[in-house]
Design a protein around this motif. Structure first.
Motif, PDB file in Angstrom:
ATOM      1  N   UNK A  35       0.858  -1.182   0.000  1.00  0.00           N
ATOM      2  CA  UNK A  35       0.000   0.000   0.000  1.00  0.00           C
ATOM      3  C   UNK A  35       0.893   1.230   0.000  1.00  0.00           C
ATOM      4  N   UNK A  36       0.672   2.122  -0.977  1.00  0.00           N
ATOM      5  CA  UNK A  36       1.515   3.316  -1.070  1.00  0.00           C
ATOM      6  C   UNK A  36       1.331   4.198   0.152  1.00  0.00           C
ATOM      7  N   UNK A  37       2.430   4.745   0.645  1.00  0.00           N
ATOM      8  CA  UNK A  37       2.371   5.668   1.761  1.00  0.00           C
ATOM      9  C   UNK A  37       1.689   6.960   1.333  1.00  0.00           C
ATOM     10  N   UNK A  38       1.169   7.714   2.303  1.00  0.00           N
ATOM     11  CA  UNK A  38       0.534   8.996   2.001  1.00  0.00           C
ATOM     12  C   UNK A  38       1.490   9.885   1.213  1.00  0.00           C
ATOM     13  N   UNK A  39       0.949  10.480   0.145  1.00  0.00           N
ATOM     14  CA  UNK A  39       1.761  11.362  -0.674  1.00  0.00           C
ATOM     15  C   UNK A  39       2.467  10.689  -1.817  1.00  0.00           C
ATOM     16  N   UNK A  40       2.287   9.365  -1.961  1.00  0.00           N
ATOM     17  CA  UNK A  40       2.926   8.633  -3.053  1.00  0.00           C
ATOM     18  C   UNK A  40       1.889   7.775  -3.764  1.00  0.00           C
ATOM     19  N   UNK A  41       2.154   7.484  -5.049  1.00  0.00           N
ATOM     20  CA  UNK A  41       1.248   6.659  -5.828  1.00  0.00           C
ATOM     21  C   UNK A  41       1.981   5.797  -6.830  1.00  0.00           C
ATOM     22  N   UNK A 100      -1.709  22.635  -5.808  1.00  0.00           N
ATOM     23  CA  UNK A 100      -1.323  23.206  -4.520  1.00  0.00           C
ATOM     24  C   UNK A 100      -1.469  22.136  -3.457  1.00  0.00           C
ATOM     25  N   UNK A 101      -0.372  21.508  -3.086  1.00  0.00           N
ATOM     26  CA  UNK A 101      -0.434  20.375  -2.175  1.00  0.00           C
ATOM     27  C   UNK A 101      -1.026  19.187  -2.893  1.00  0.00           C
ATOM     28  N   UNK A 102      -2.246  18.813  -2.513  1.00  0.00           N
ATOM     29  CA  UNK A 102      -2.929  17.700  -3.177  1.00  0.00           C
ATOM     30  C   UNK A 102      -4.253  18.155  -3.798  1.00  0.00           C
ATOM     31  N   UNK A 103      -4.426  19.474  -3.979  1.00  0.00           N
ATOM     32  CA  UNK A 103      -5.643  20.019  -4.585  1.00  0.00           C
ATOM     33  C   UNK A 103      -5.271  20.884  -5.784  1.00  0.00           C
ATOM     34  N   UNK A 104      -6.047  20.769  -6.875  1.00  0.00           N
ATOM     35  CA  UNK A 104      -5.797  21.593  -8.053  1.00  0.00           C
ATOM     36  C   UNK A 104      -6.176  23.048  -7.771  1.00  0.00           C
ATOM     37  N   UNK A 105      -5.349  23.955  -8.218  1.00  0.00           N
ATOM     38  CA  UNK A 105      -5.619  25.387  -8.136  1.00  0.00           C
ATOM     39  C   UNK A 105      -5.760  25.900  -9.563  1.00  0.00           C
ATOM     40  N   UNK A 106      -6.953  25.763 -10.116  1.00  0.00           N
ATOM     41  CA  UNK A 106      -7.216  26.075 -11.514  1.00  0.00           C
ATOM     42  C   UNK A 106      -8.111  27.300 -11.634  1.00  0.00           C
ATOM     43  N   UNK A 107      -8.166  27.932 -12.810  1.00  0.00           N
ATOM     44  CA  UNK A 107      -9.030  29.108 -12.991  1.00  0.00           C
ATOM     45  C   UNK A 107     -10.505  28.748 -12.921  1.00  0.00           C
ATOM     46  N   UNK A 108     -11.291  29.624 -12.298  1.00  0.00           N
ATOM     47  CA  UNK A 108     -12.736  29.421 -12.199  1.00  0.00           C
ATOM     48  C   UNK A 108     -13.523  30.551 -12.860  1.00  0.00           C
ATOM     49  N   UNK A 109     -12.862  31.665 -13.178  1.00  0.00           N
ATOM     50  CA  UNK A 109     -13.513  32.752 -13.913  1.00  0.00           C
ATOM     51  C   UNK A 109     -12.450  33.519 -14.684  1.00  0.00           C
ATOM     52  N   UNK A 110     -12.897  34.298 -15.669  1.00  0.00           N
ATOM     53  CA  UNK A 110     -11.955  34.995 -16.546  1.00  0.00           C
ATOM     54  C   UNK A 110     -12.521  36.352 -16.932  1.00  0.00           C
ATOM     55  N   UNK A 111     -11.628  37.297 -17.226  1.00  0.00           N
ATOM     56  CA  UNK A 111     -12.060  38.639 -17.621  1.00  0.00           C
ATOM     57  C   UNK A 111     -11.047  39.243 -18.580  1.00  0.00           C
ATOM     58  N   UNK A 112     -11.501  40.196 -19.364  1.00  0.00           N
ATOM     59  CA  UNK A 112     -10.612  40.915 -20.270  1.00  0.00           C
ATOM     60  C   UNK A 112     -10.411  42.340 -19.808  1.00  0.00           C
ATOM     61  N   UNK A 163       6.200  -0.273  -7.903  1.00  0.00           N
ATOM     62  CA  UNK A 163       6.376   0.500  -6.687  1.00  0.00           C
ATOM     63  C   UNK A 163       5.677   1.840  -6.716  1.00  0.00           C
ATOM     64  N   UNK A 164       5.812   2.560  -5.600  1.00  0.00           N
ATOM     65  CA  UNK A 164       5.148   3.854  -5.426  1.00  0.00           C
ATOM     66  C   UNK A 164       6.124   4.970  -5.767  1.00  0.00           C
ATOM     67  N   UNK A 165       6.401   5.104  -7.042  1.00  0.00           N
ATOM     68  CA  UNK A 165       7.462   5.989  -7.507  1.00  0.00           C
ATOM     69  C   UNK A 165       6.998   7.426  -7.741  1.00  0.00           C
ATOM     70  N   UNK A 166       5.667   7.694  -7.722  1.00  0.00           N
ATOM     71  CA  UNK A 166       5.152   9.013  -8.070  1.00  0.00           C
ATOM     72  C   UNK A 166       4.792   9.827  -6.840  1.00  0.00           C
ATOM     73  N   UNK A 167       5.363  11.014  -6.727  1.00  0.00           N
ATOM     74  CA  UNK A 167       5.010  11.941  -5.650  1.00  0.00           C
ATOM     75  C   UNK A 167       3.699  12.623  -6.025  1.00  0.00           C
ATOM     76  N   UNK A 168       2.717  12.611  -5.136  1.00  0.00           N
ATOM     77  CA  UNK A 168       1.394  13.149  -5.433  1.00  0.00           C
ATOM     78  C   UNK A 168       1.180  14.556  -4.895  1.00  0.00           C
ATOM     79  N   UNK A 169       2.195  15.133  -4.284  1.00  0.00           N
ATOM     80  CA  UNK A 169       2.097  16.479  -3.726  1.00  0.00           C
ATOM     81  C   UNK A 169       2.733  17.489  -4.677  1.00  0.00           C
TER      82      UNK A 169
END
Length: 497
Positions: free
Chosen positions: A115-121, A152-164, A128-134
């Protein structure tokens, strides 16, 4: 490591787990312990032995089977005596299993695992658990959870609105950060510098997360005064530009949910529906009944749901879906059936149940229900009515099912069922059609799953439902956000640094 042994049930053999096999003969017990596979049964004429042992390293195979009547002796089982097969991996406890980097060993029903440790996948073909998920944009918190912009950590920080803006665009992110890109000679990007940026750059100095952002500019052939403002979660409004690259709080405002930036005036709506406007007012665009400059926000009216500041006019959607406009009306952009300006909010007749309104330099568009209406100047087809006739009253545009709209100086856009359509002036390719010819009726752009659109003076950006941003049109100042300054006639993915 002990290997698992599977014994044949029958002929007096019993299965005793991983310790071997016990054979019962009459009342007298005879015991044989083996670690490989069992041999063929006595009395069988099969020429092959039993299967090799389960799991673990290759164990000694089972004993060769005795010859049956009329048969020949069976050969040892695979992986056993006389056999060449290797055993599998088995275990009694986790300690029997091989170590795996960034993982915890497991032993379940005699089978090794991990079982992969927290933060790895385990996200690749490699063991093995070669991928860092953070902070991993491609695997943010879980394998395959790709982010459009940042992890950002383990959560996506993506755009939610846009303006010109004028020659720049901005976006609000999931966590409330604001990013801007493009021209920055007057600090309109808010990063503390006065240099243009061809990729999204974080606005610095905001005291908290934003919920919405907007930009605008007053421009002449030789000069421009751009400004960008954001409404924050705490209800404050902060602005930057006009020579100041650091965000500054606008005094006299609280509990604000939306801000709109015109050419040289601004408006904001509180969460309780109170409307405030300030800035240039020579055409009555502030809406306070006069034409004097408003240095600080002035309370204009109440029960406002949505506001849009244009070049020199303003429109507001009020409770119940009525539309009110005021300010310059030289091209009929107020939609009141005349070309006379108004210094205070005036009801627009012939349109009801309005959901949203957008004011450009000298034309206006709004949608009521799912029907789209535009009015005002139309010399380059910006009303989308198929001709160049201006109108002082709302004109229906043949584009049903509208979900979102945007307008700029002399072109317009609308989203219907995730499909983007644009029309109007197109000298810089800002319509995204792959050409530079003027378009007089809505034309679909080769872009699907569009959620929102932000238009600048000669460029366009669309926010897709997967949180990607694609831009097109003029790019002299990097306003397309793709890292270059080459003009693009078709939607191009921006580059997050």
């Amino acid at each position: 490591m002990r290997t698992m042994t599977k014994c044949v049930v029958g002929a007096g053999w019993l299965i005793l787990g991983s310790y071997g096999c016990k054979q019962v003969m009459g009342w007298e017990e005879a015991t044989w312990w083996g670690e490989g596979g069992s041999g063929g049964e006595a009395g069988q004429s099969s020429s092959s032995g039993g299967a090799g042992g389960m799991g673990g390293d290759a164990g000694a195979g089972g004993m060769a089977g005795m010859a049956g009547a009329g048969g020949i002796a069976g050969m040892g089982g695979a992986g056993g005596m006389g056999g060449g097969g290797a055993g599998g991996s088995g275990c009694m406890t986790e300690a029997d299993c091989p170590a795996v980097a960034n993982a915890t060993r497991t032993c379940t029903n005699g089978v090794c695992g991990f079982t992969c440790n927290n933060g790895f996948g385990d996200c690749t073909a490699a063991a093995g658990c070669e991928t860092v998920l953070t902070n991993n944009r491609n695997h943010c918190g879980a394998c395959g959870n790709a982010c459009a912009a940042y992890c950002a950590g383990t959560e996506c920080n993506d755009p939610v609105s846009i303006a010109g803006g004028y020659h720049h665009h901005c976006a609000v992110m999931t966590n409330g950060d604001v990013y801007c890109w493009g021209r920055n000679e007057k600090g309109e990007l808010g990063d503390g510098t006065l240099g243009s940026k061809p990729v999204p750059t974080k606005v610095k100095g905001l005291p908290g997360p934003a919920v919405q952002v907007d930009g605008g500019a007053s421009a002449t052939q030789n000069n421009y005064t751009p400004k960008t403002c954001a409404a924050l979660v705490n209800g404050e409004v902060w602005c930057w530009g006009e020579g100041n690259g650091t965000p500054t709080k606008v005094g006299g405002l609280a509990n604000i949910k939306e801000v709109s930036v015109g050419d040289a005036h601004l408006c904001a709506v509180s969460k309780t529906g109170t409307l405030y406007c300030w800035g240039s007012n020579s055409y009555g665009q502030v809406g306070d009944g006069g034409t004097g400059y408003a240095a600080v926000p002035v309370q204009i009216t109440s029960n406002v749901l949505h506001i849009s500041a244009g070049g020199k006019h303003t429109c507001a959607v009020v409770t119940g879906g009525a539309l009110q406009c005021w300010g310059d009306n030289g091209d009929g952009q107020l939609g009141i059936g005349s070309f006379l300006g108004k210094q205070s909010p005036t009801v627009v007749e012939g349109i009801a149940n309005v959901s949203a309104v957008r004011c450009a330099n000298s034309h206006t568009c709004a949608f009521a229900g799912d029907a789209l209406y535009c009015w005002g100047a139309n010399q380059v087809g910006q009303l989308g009515t198929g001709n160049i006739n201006s109108s002082s009253v709302p004109k229906a545009v043949n584009l049903p099912g509208v979900e979102a709209i945007a307008v700029s100086y002399n072109f317009s856009a609308a989203v219907t069922d995730g499909t983007l359509s644009m029309w109007g002036f197109n000298s810089s390719g800002q319509l995204g059609t792959g050409m530079t010819n003027t378009v007089y009726s809505p034309m679909a752009v080769a872009l699907m799953d569009v959620q929102a659109i932000g238009l600048a003076s000669t460029s366009s950006c669309a926010l897709l439902k997967n949180r990607e941003i694609r831009c097109w049109g003029a790019n002299t100042y990097g306003q397309l956000g793709n890292g270059g300054i080459q003009q693009k006639l078709l939607p191009t993915l921006i580059s997050w640094p």
